[in-house]
Motif scaffolding. Structure first.
Motif, PDB file in Angstrom:
ATOM      1  N   ALA A 142       4.279  13.575  13.485  1.00  0.00           N
ATOM      2  CA  ALA A 142       3.050  12.998  14.039  1.00  0.00           C
ATOM      3  C   ALA A 142       1.936  12.972  12.993  1.00  0.00           C
ATOM      4  CB  ALA A 142       2.599  13.788  15.267  1.00  0.00           C
ATOM      5  N   LEU A 143       1.967  13.884  12.030  1.00  0.00           N
ATOM      6  CA  LEU A 143       0.954  13.893  10.969  1.00  0.00           C
ATOM      7  C   LEU A 143       1.113  12.696  10.037  1.00  0.00           C
ATOM      8  CD1 LEU A 143       0.998  17.688  10.076  1.00  0.00           C
ATOM      9  CD2 LEU A 143      -0.743  16.453  11.408  1.00  0.00           C
ATOM     10  N   VAL A 144       2.307  12.175   9.927  1.00  0.00           N
ATOM     11  CA  VAL A 144       2.573  11.037   9.041  1.00  0.00           C
ATOM     12  C   VAL A 144       2.530   9.719   9.808  1.00  0.00           C
ATOM     13  CG1 VAL A 144       4.251   9.993   7.468  1.00  0.00           C
ATOM     14  CG2 VAL A 144       3.958  12.475   7.508  1.00  0.00           C
ATOM     15  N   LEU A 145       3.112   9.687  10.998  1.00  0.00           N
ATOM     16  CA  LEU A 145       3.228   8.431  11.745  1.00  0.00           C
ATOM     17  C   LEU A 145       2.243   8.297  12.903  1.00  0.00           C
ATOM     18  CD1 LEU A 145       7.116   8.011  11.929  1.00  0.00           C
ATOM     19  CD2 LEU A 145       5.510   7.058  10.266  1.00  0.00           C
ATOM     20  N   GLY A 146       1.537   9.380  13.240  1.00  0.00           N
ATOM     21  CA  GLY A 146       0.641   9.316  14.383  1.00  0.00           C
ATOM     22  C   GLY A 146       1.439   9.145  15.661  1.00  0.00           C
ATOM     23  N   THR A 147       0.716   8.942  16.768  1.00  0.00           N
ATOM     24  CA  THR A 147       1.414   8.742  18.042  1.00  0.00           C
ATOM     25  C   THR A 147       0.773   7.674  18.908  1.00  0.00           C
ATOM     26  OG1 THR A 147       0.166  10.573  19.012  1.00  0.00           O
ATOM     27  CG2 THR A 147       2.380  11.080  18.180  1.00  0.00           C
ATOM     28  N   GLY A 148      -0.504   7.389  18.708  1.00  0.00           N
ATOM     29  CA  GLY A 148      -1.177   6.428  19.571  1.00  0.00           C
ATOM     30  C   GLY A 148      -2.001   5.431  18.781  1.00  0.00           C
ATOM     31  N   PHE A 149      -1.879   4.181  19.098  1.00  0.00           N
ATOM     32  CA  PHE A 149      -2.610   3.114  18.415  1.00  0.00           C
ATOM     33  C   PHE A 149      -4.101   3.192  18.729  1.00  0.00           C
ATOM     34  CE2 PHE A 149      -4.494  -1.127  18.416  1.00  0.00           C
ATOM     35  CZ  PHE A 149      -4.216  -1.530  17.120  1.00  0.00           C
ATOM     36  N   ASP A 150      -4.918   2.976  17.694  1.00  0.00           N
ATOM     37  CA  ASP A 150      -6.369   2.884  17.852  1.00  0.00           C
ATOM     38  C   ASP A 150      -6.851   1.840  16.845  1.00  0.00           C
ATOM     39  OD1 ASP A 150      -9.127   3.180  17.996  1.00  0.00           O
ATOM     40  OD2 ASP A 150      -9.090   5.362  17.842  1.00  0.00           O
ATOM     41  N   ALA A 151      -7.380   0.746  17.334  1.00  0.00           N
ATOM     42  CA  ALA A 151      -7.811  -0.351  16.457  1.00  0.00           C
ATOM     43  C   ALA A 151      -8.867   0.108  15.449  1.00  0.00           C
ATOM     44  CB  ALA A 151      -8.343  -1.505  17.297  1.00  0.00           C
ATOM     45  N   ARG A 152      -9.695   1.071  15.823  1.00  0.00           N
ATOM     46  CA  ARG A 152     -10.714   1.584  14.894  1.00  0.00           C
ATOM     47  C   ARG A 152     -10.062   2.142  13.621  1.00  0.00           C
ATOM     48  NH1 ARG A 152     -13.568   6.530  17.219  1.00  0.00           N
ATOM     49  NH2 ARG A 152     -11.546   7.382  16.724  1.00  0.00           N
ATOM     50  N   ASP A 153      -8.895   2.722  13.771  1.00  0.00           N
ATOM     51  CA  ASP A 153      -8.206   3.295  12.618  1.00  0.00           C
ATOM     52  C   ASP A 153      -7.943   2.247  11.541  1.00  0.00           C
ATOM     53  OD1 ASP A 153      -8.215   5.580  14.143  1.00  0.00           O
ATOM     54  OD2 ASP A 153      -6.044   5.623  14.474  1.00  0.00           O
ATOM     55  N   LEU A 154      -7.661   1.022  11.940  1.00  0.00           N
ATOM     56  CA  LEU A 154      -7.394  -0.047  10.976  1.00  0.00           C
ATOM     57  C   LEU A 154      -8.597  -0.268  10.065  1.00  0.00           C
ATOM     58  CD1 LEU A 154      -5.649  -2.568  13.391  1.00  0.00           C
ATOM     59  CD2 LEU A 154      -4.540  -1.048  11.739  1.00  0.00           C
ATOM     60  N   VAL A 155      -9.787  -0.267  10.641  1.00  0.00           N
ATOM     61  CA  VAL A 155     -11.017  -0.450   9.864  1.00  0.00           C
ATOM     62  C   VAL A 155     -11.232   0.744   8.927  1.00  0.00           C
ATOM     63  CG1 VAL A 155     -13.532  -0.711  10.019  1.00  0.00           C
ATOM     64  CG2 VAL A 155     -12.032  -1.879  11.665  1.00  0.00           C
ATOM     65  N   VAL A 156     -11.034   1.937   9.444  1.00  0.00           N
ATOM     66  CA  VAL A 156     -11.229   3.147   8.632  1.00  0.00           C
ATOM     67  C   VAL A 156     -10.245   3.163   7.468  1.00  0.00           C
ATOM     68  CG1 VAL A 156     -11.148   5.674   8.622  1.00  0.00           C
ATOM     69  CG2 VAL A 156     -12.162   4.458  10.567  1.00  0.00           C
ATOM     70  N   TYR A 157      -9.001   2.819   7.718  1.00  0.00           N
ATOM     71  CA  TYR A 157      -7.999   2.805   6.646  1.00  0.00           C
ATOM     72  C   TYR A 157      -8.403   1.863   5.525  1.00  0.00           C
ATOM     73  CZ  TYR A 157      -4.649   5.134   9.798  1.00  0.00           C
ATOM     74  OH  TYR A 157      -4.001   6.007  10.628  1.00  0.00           O
ATOM     75  N   VAL A 158      -8.753   0.648   5.883  1.00  0.00           N
ATOM     76  CA  VAL A 158      -9.095  -0.336   4.860  1.00  0.00           C
ATOM     77  C   VAL A 158     -10.350   0.098   4.094  1.00  0.00           C
ATOM     78  CG1 VAL A 158      -9.803  -2.730   4.475  1.00  0.00           C
ATOM     79  CG2 VAL A 158      -7.906  -2.224   6.031  1.00  0.00           C
TER      80      VAL A 158
END
Length: 145
Positions: free
Chosen positions: A103-119
């Motif tokens: 879960a630390l590598v792949l996570g478990t739940g989608f969150d669109a905000r994460d996409l912005v933070v990653y980029v």
């Protein structure tokens, strides 16, 4: 008496790989600290996501220290976005149920905000990498053979 030889063509890549390894270790330690000690909430989630993206960038540099900054950034961002999109399926949750650290590598739940933070985090890491590389290149004297 031994004379020091000028750095060879591998020296910049070796320095970049070493810096990436140190950065990756520090980012992983910070991420585990945030995950383990931080309170549940948006700030902790965003911090963890940013550290994850920086870790992906550092891992890319570690694997390919001679690669230009932009391709490494693109691959790091693609990895992060791909992992986030994978969370739209049941695969990460199923794997995490089998072996919790996944879960630390792949996570478990989608969150669109994460996409912005990653980029955003990958862009920051790439800007820092490009600035360091530019500064080092300016400091390295040209060699003529």
């Amino acid at each position: 008496m031994t004379r020091a030889l000028p750095p060879g063509p591998r020296a910049p890549a070796a320095r970049r790989r070493s810096a990436a390894a140190l950065a990756l270790a520090a980012v992983i330690a910070a991420g585990l600290t945030v995950h383990g000690l931080g309170p549940d909430g948006a700030v902790t989630d965003i911090t963890g996501d940013a550290l994850y993206a920086v870790a992906a960038f550092a891992a890319g540099v570690l694997i390919a220290p001679r690669a230009a900054t932009l391709p490494v950034a693109g691959l790091a961002a693609a990895w992060c976005v791909g992992v986030e999109l994978l969370q739209l399926t049941a695969v990460p949750s199923a794997l995490a149920a089998w072996f919790r650290p996944i879960a630390l590598v792949l996570g478990t739940g989608f969150d669109a905000r994460d996409l912005v933070v990653y980029v955003a985090a990958v862009v920051v890491a790439a800007v820092i990498d490009a600035a360091v590389r530019s500064r080092r290149a300016a400091q390295t004297p040209a060699h003529s053979d």
